[in-house]
Design a protein around this motif. Structure first.
Motif, PDB file in Angstrom:
ATOM      1  N   MET A   1       0.811  -1.325  -0.117  1.00  0.00           N
ATOM      2  CA  MET A   1       0.073  -0.044   0.116  1.00  0.00           C
ATOM      3  C   MET A   1       0.816   1.306  -0.038  1.00  0.00           C
ATOM      4  N   LEU A   2       2.020   1.325   0.712  1.00  0.00           N
ATOM      5  CA  LEU A   2       2.890   2.231   0.682  1.00  0.00           C
ATOM      6  C   LEU A   2       3.560   2.432  -0.701  1.00  0.00           C
ATOM      7  N   SER A   3       3.804   1.603  -1.428  1.00  0.00           N
ATOM      8  CA  SER A   3       4.193   1.753  -2.689  1.00  0.00           C
ATOM      9  C   SER A   3       3.021   2.180  -3.575  1.00  0.00           C
ATOM     10  N   TYR A   4       1.969   1.840  -3.398  1.00  0.00           N
ATOM     11  CA  TYR A   4       0.862   2.444  -4.117  1.00  0.00           C
ATOM     12  C   TYR A   4       0.631   3.703  -3.968  1.00  0.00           C
ATOM     13  N   LEU A   5       0.870   4.126  -2.625  1.00  0.00           N
ATOM     14  CA  LEU A   5       0.573   5.601  -2.451  1.00  0.00           C
ATOM     15  C   LEU A   5       1.604   6.436  -2.907  1.00  0.00           C
TER      16      LEU A   5
ATOM     17  N   ALA B   1      -5.532  10.115  -9.455  1.00  0.00           N
ATOM     18  CA  ALA B   1      -4.450   9.919  -8.484  1.00  0.00           C
ATOM     19  C   ALA B   1      -4.692  10.316  -7.013  1.00  0.00           C
ATOM     20  N   PHE B   2      -5.400  11.257  -6.742  1.00  0.00           N
ATOM     21  CA  PHE B   2      -5.657  11.629  -5.399  1.00  0.00           C
ATOM     22  C   PHE B   2      -6.749  10.751  -4.734  1.00  0.00           C
ATOM     23  N   ILE B   3      -7.663  10.181  -5.387  1.00  0.00           N
ATOM     24  CA  ILE B   3      -8.487   9.043  -4.755  1.00  0.00           C
ATOM     25  C   ILE B   3      -7.730   7.855  -4.373  1.00  0.00           C
ATOM     26  N   GLY B   4      -6.750   7.402  -5.346  1.00  0.00           N
ATOM     27  CA  GLY B   4      -5.934   6.608  -5.075  1.00  0.00           C
ATOM     28  C   GLY B   4      -5.217   6.622  -3.824  1.00  0.00           C
ATOM     29  N   LEU B   5      -4.320   7.596  -3.882  1.00  0.00           N
ATOM     30  CA  LEU B   5      -3.749   8.166  -2.604  1.00  0.00           C
ATOM     31  C   LEU B   5      -4.374   8.171  -1.330  1.00  0.00           C
ATOM     32  N   LEU B   6      -5.665   8.790  -1.210  1.00  0.00           N
ATOM     33  CA  LEU B   6      -6.149   8.986   0.037  1.00  0.00           C
ATOM     34  C   LEU B   6      -6.581   7.553   0.289  1.00  0.00           C
ATOM     35  N   GLY B   7      -7.261   6.564  -0.589  1.00  0.00           N
ATOM     36  CA  GLY B   7      -7.660   5.386  -0.305  1.00  0.00           C
ATOM     37  C   GLY B   7      -6.547   4.617   0.345  1.00  0.00           C
TER      38      GLY B   7
ATOM     39  N   ALA C   1      -3.933   5.552   1.820  1.00  0.00           N
ATOM     40  CA  ALA C   1      -3.459   6.175   3.045  1.00  0.00           C
ATOM     41  C   ALA C   1      -4.274   5.713   4.158  1.00  0.00           C
ATOM     42  N   ILE C   2      -5.598   5.842   3.917  1.00  0.00           N
ATOM     43  CA  ILE C   2      -6.546   5.338   5.104  1.00  0.00           C
ATOM     44  C   ILE C   2      -6.670   3.945   5.171  1.00  0.00           C
ATOM     45  N   MET C   3      -6.575   3.104   4.412  1.00  0.00           N
ATOM     46  CA  MET C   3      -6.474   1.583   4.566  1.00  0.00           C
ATOM     47  C   MET C   3      -5.314   1.087   5.094  1.00  0.00           C
ATOM     48  N   MET C   4      -4.202   1.677   4.799  1.00  0.00           N
ATOM     49  CA  MET C   4      -2.873   1.176   5.436  1.00  0.00           C
ATOM     50  C   MET C   4      -3.102   1.262   6.976  1.00  0.00           C
ATOM     51  N   PHE C   5      -3.611   2.423   7.447  1.00  0.00           N
ATOM     52  CA  PHE C   5      -3.811   2.392   9.000  1.00  0.00           C
ATOM     53  C   PHE C   5      -4.956   1.609   9.438  1.00  0.00           C
TER      54      PHE C   5
ATOM     55  N   ASN D   1      -3.151  -2.027   9.901  1.00  0.00           N
ATOM     56  CA  ASN D   1      -2.411  -2.161  11.131  1.00  0.00           C
ATOM     57  C   ASN D   1      -1.628  -0.689  11.075  1.00  0.00           C
ATOM     58  N   SER D   2      -2.007  -0.105  12.161  1.00  0.00           N
ATOM     59  CA  SER D   2      -1.620   1.386  12.289  1.00  0.00           C
ATOM     60  C   SER D   2      -0.136   1.544  12.730  1.00  0.00           C
ATOM     61  N   ILE D   3       0.391   0.444  13.419  1.00  0.00           N
ATOM     62  CA  ILE D   3       1.830   0.131  14.020  1.00  0.00           C
ATOM     63  C   ILE D   3       2.792  -0.184  12.521  1.00  0.00           C
ATOM     64  N   TYR D   4       2.260  -0.979  11.667  1.00  0.00           N
ATOM     65  CA  TYR D   4       3.044  -1.633  10.647  1.00  0.00           C
ATOM     66  C   TYR D   4       3.028  -0.169   9.470  1.00  0.00           C
ATOM     67  N   ALA D   5       1.972   0.443   9.339  1.00  0.00           N
ATOM     68  CA  ALA D   5       1.812   1.601   8.533  1.00  0.00           C
ATOM     69  C   ALA D   5       2.801   2.671   8.996  1.00  0.00           C
ATOM     70  N   LEU D   6       2.609   3.127  10.212  1.00  0.00           N
ATOM     71  CA  LEU D   6       3.512   4.150  10.948  1.00  0.00           C
ATOM     72  C   LEU D   6       5.068   3.764  10.811  1.00  0.00           C
ATOM     73  N   SER D   7       5.439   2.350  11.072  1.00  0.00           N
ATOM     74  CA  SER D   7       6.683   2.171  10.988  1.00  0.00           C
ATOM     75  C   SER D   7       7.286   2.282   9.462  1.00  0.00           C
ATOM     76  N   SER D   8       6.350   1.776   8.757  1.00  0.00           N
ATOM     77  CA  SER D   8       6.848   1.554   7.377  1.00  0.00           C
ATOM     78  C   SER D   8       7.054   3.222   6.693  1.00  0.00           C
ATOM     79  N   ILE D   9       6.265   3.945   7.177  1.00  0.00           N
ATOM     80  CA  ILE D   9       6.593   5.359   6.949  1.00  0.00           C
ATOM     81  C   ILE D   9       7.700   6.182   7.396  1.00  0.00           C
ATOM     82  N   ILE D  10       7.993   5.973   8.786  1.00  0.00           N
ATOM     83  CA  ILE D  10       9.007   6.217   9.254  1.00  0.00           C
ATOM     84  C   ILE D  10      10.334   5.602   8.638  1.00  0.00           C
ATOM     85  N   LEU D  11      10.292   4.554   8.203  1.00  0.00           N
ATOM     86  CA  LEU D  11      11.547   3.686   7.686  1.00  0.00           C
ATOM     87  C   LEU D  11      11.614   4.604   6.023  1.00  0.00           C
ATOM     88  N   CYS D  12      10.567   4.790   5.589  1.00  0.00           N
ATOM     89  CA  CYS D  12      10.808   5.342   4.459  1.00  0.00           C
ATOM     90  C   CYS D  12      11.624   6.861   4.458  1.00  0.00           C
ATOM     91  N   LEU D  13      10.985   7.518   5.438  1.00  0.00           N
ATOM     92  CA  LEU D  13      11.659   8.920   5.783  1.00  0.00           C
ATOM     93  C   LEU D  13      13.035   8.725   6.218  1.00  0.00           C
TER      94      LEU D  13
END
Length: 518
Positions: A456-460, A489-495, A497-501, A504-516
């Protein structure tokens, strides 16, 4: 090193020169001006020079020598890998689990949500892939040439990890099918092969090694294998549909490993209105394959989405496609539609024929109720094996692209040197080693949630890339794919982002932090 690109305007203005920096070079100017310089040079229609590290600007045309290894068409190179990756282990192993817990209404809603996200993401991929020539590396190549080396490199790394985790997920599903059919958990208490944590790891490692051998033979061999496997999976799926329509009521055994209940069988009713009515609404219970963990909407959607993350399988083969700009949109969209119809029909038939008690306590009930039980076993093994192949070859291609762009400097130089006949041997072996480490996790549901969040992060990122280009109005961004706009593109991005959390909010947040951090 500064490479000069020629950017020609759409109204026959004189040629202007713009600067673009290879992924290993430095920047010149503020971040905003650099971003616009990149946007202006991304979509050149001429062939720019490459640096010694192998960096190629997006939109460049491969020379005849480089393109001589491109042998795959739309059906073999895109449709088959995408369709098989989106079937994965889900079609024969987990659809019953989803319907039994979420109910038919929520199941259909979740499939619609998942495929809406996938459809808008595919629109973004199609827009980029029809704007210019696409080199090897698939979605990583697109993102890195769109949002720049820092963001593109970090997302490319995560996408590589997502493919590795996806391969581990497919192998785990394949091993589960083997154990359920031939091991002690077949419901009889005895089997032809032993079971246990390390026995399962041995089976998974054997499957992983077999995939390694197939991928080392080359992408063309993989494509031929995928066409044959797709035919087998479709036949097995048709046998399941026929069985639902013709098979009468029966009692189906509960697996030996299910110690959450004290009964040994549950009812399969065949087509009945009462059964359909009882399966319309959600009825979440505990998952007997995950130490009795409670099931909820997020868990079910995480498992569901992990099975349909294969939309990039065709784009990952971009380096082997004869005409990526035409094959990727046509093959991907047709595979998405095909798998969506199959899943919707399968969900309705399961809800109309099988009691929730059986669905919740025997995830492999499709075998016993099939007119030809062997077909389900073959379907499980072929679908999961092909998905593992697709993810393994996708991971190796992304790793090769990361190495060519020197994202990690000389650390991955061995990948570029270890290439034979357009096949990145070193990248394939390195990916195989990482898959082995993922297999140590053991729990299929845990791997599934990690897999869903990473994809999902790669799709975002893909949707964000297209949104950024469209809003900034890059002059040379003129995709021939007509169904793309900043809205999609915006609908895909929003969708995503929401479904990532939601998953699993922990996995999603960890992936974003790793990306940064990357």
């Amino acid at each position: 090193m500064i490479a000069q690109n020629n950017v020609r305007s759409t109204n026959n203005d004189p040629v202007e020169s713009s600067e673009s920096y290879p992924i290993t070079g430095g920047s010149n100017g503020a971040g905003t001006s650099r971003l616009f310089r990149q946007f202006g040079s991304l979509f050149s229609s001429t062939t720019p020079p490459t640096d010694p590290a192998g960096y190629v600007e997006f939109g460049s045309i491969s020379d005849p020598v480089a393109s001589s290894g491109r042998t795959l068409g739309t059906f073999a190179g895109v449709f088959c890998p995408v369709a098989l990756s989106m079937f994965s282990a889900l079609v024969f192993i987990r659809v019953g689990f989803i319907v039994g817990n979420a109910g038919l209404y929520v199941t259909l809603l979740q499939f619609i949500i998942a495929y809406v996200i996938l459809l808008f993401t595919v629109s973004s991929v199609c827009a980029i892939s029809t704007n210019g020539a696409v080199e090897g590396g698939g979605v990583y190549f697109m993102i890195s040439r769109t949002l720049g080396p820092e963001f593109g490199g970090s997302i490319g790394t995560l996408f590589f990890l997502a493919n590795v985790v996806g391969c581990g997920l497919a192998i785990s599903g394949c091993a589960e099918g083997i154990i359920q059919n031939f091991g002690p958990s077949d419901g009889t208490g005895s089997g032809t092969i032993p079971d246990g944590r390390w026995w399962r790891f041995l089976y998974c490692s054997s499957l992983n090694t077999l995939m390694l051998i197939v991928v080392l033979i080359g992408a063309e061999m993989f494509a031929k294998t995928s066409m044959m496997i797709l035919g087998v999976v479709v036949i097995c799926l048709l046998s399941t549909y026929i069985s639902f329509l013709t098979q009468g009521p029966m009692e189906v055994s509960i697996p030996h490993e299910n110690n959450l209940v004290n009964f040994t069988s549950a009812a399969y009713t065949g087509l009945q209105v009462d059964t359909l009515w009882s399966n319309l609404h959600a009825n979440y219970t505990k998952d007997y394959t995950s130490n009795g963990n409670q099931v909820n909407f997020a868990v079910v959607f995480g498992v569901l989405f992990s099975g349909v993350t294969g939309i990039m399988a065709g784009a990952n083969m971009s380096g082997e496609l004869k005409n990526p700009s035409k094959s990727i949109p046509a093959g991907t969209l047709s595979a998405v539609l095909f798998t969506f119809l199959c899943y919707m029909a399968l969900s309705v038939l399961i809800a109309a024929t099988t009691t929730s008690t059986l669905l919740q306590n025997n995830f492999l009930f499709l075998g016993p109720i099939n007119l030809w039980p062997t077909f389900v076993t073959i379907g499980i093994l072929t679908a999961t094996f092909s998905t593992g192949l697709s993810n393994l070859i996708g991971a190796s291609r992304v790793m090769e692209a990361l190495a060519k762009d020197r994202v990690f400097g000389p650390l991955m130089s061995f990948v570029v040197k270890g290439t034979y006949k357009n096949n990145p041997i070193a990248a394939v072996i390195a990916s195989w080693v990482l898959v082995e480490t993922i297999l140590l996790i053991g729990s299929l549901n845990t791997i599934a949630q990690i897999n869903s969040v990473l994809f999902m992060l790669s799709y975002l990122a893909t949707n964000l890339a297209c949104l950024g280009i469209e809003i900034t109005g890059a002059p040379n961004f003129r995709p021939t794919y007509k169904y793309f706009s900043w809205h999609t593109a915006f609908i895909g991005l929003l969708g995503t982002a929401i479904m990532m959390f939601v998953i699993n909010s922990i996995y999603a947040l960890s992936s974003i932090i790793l990306c940064l951090l990357l």
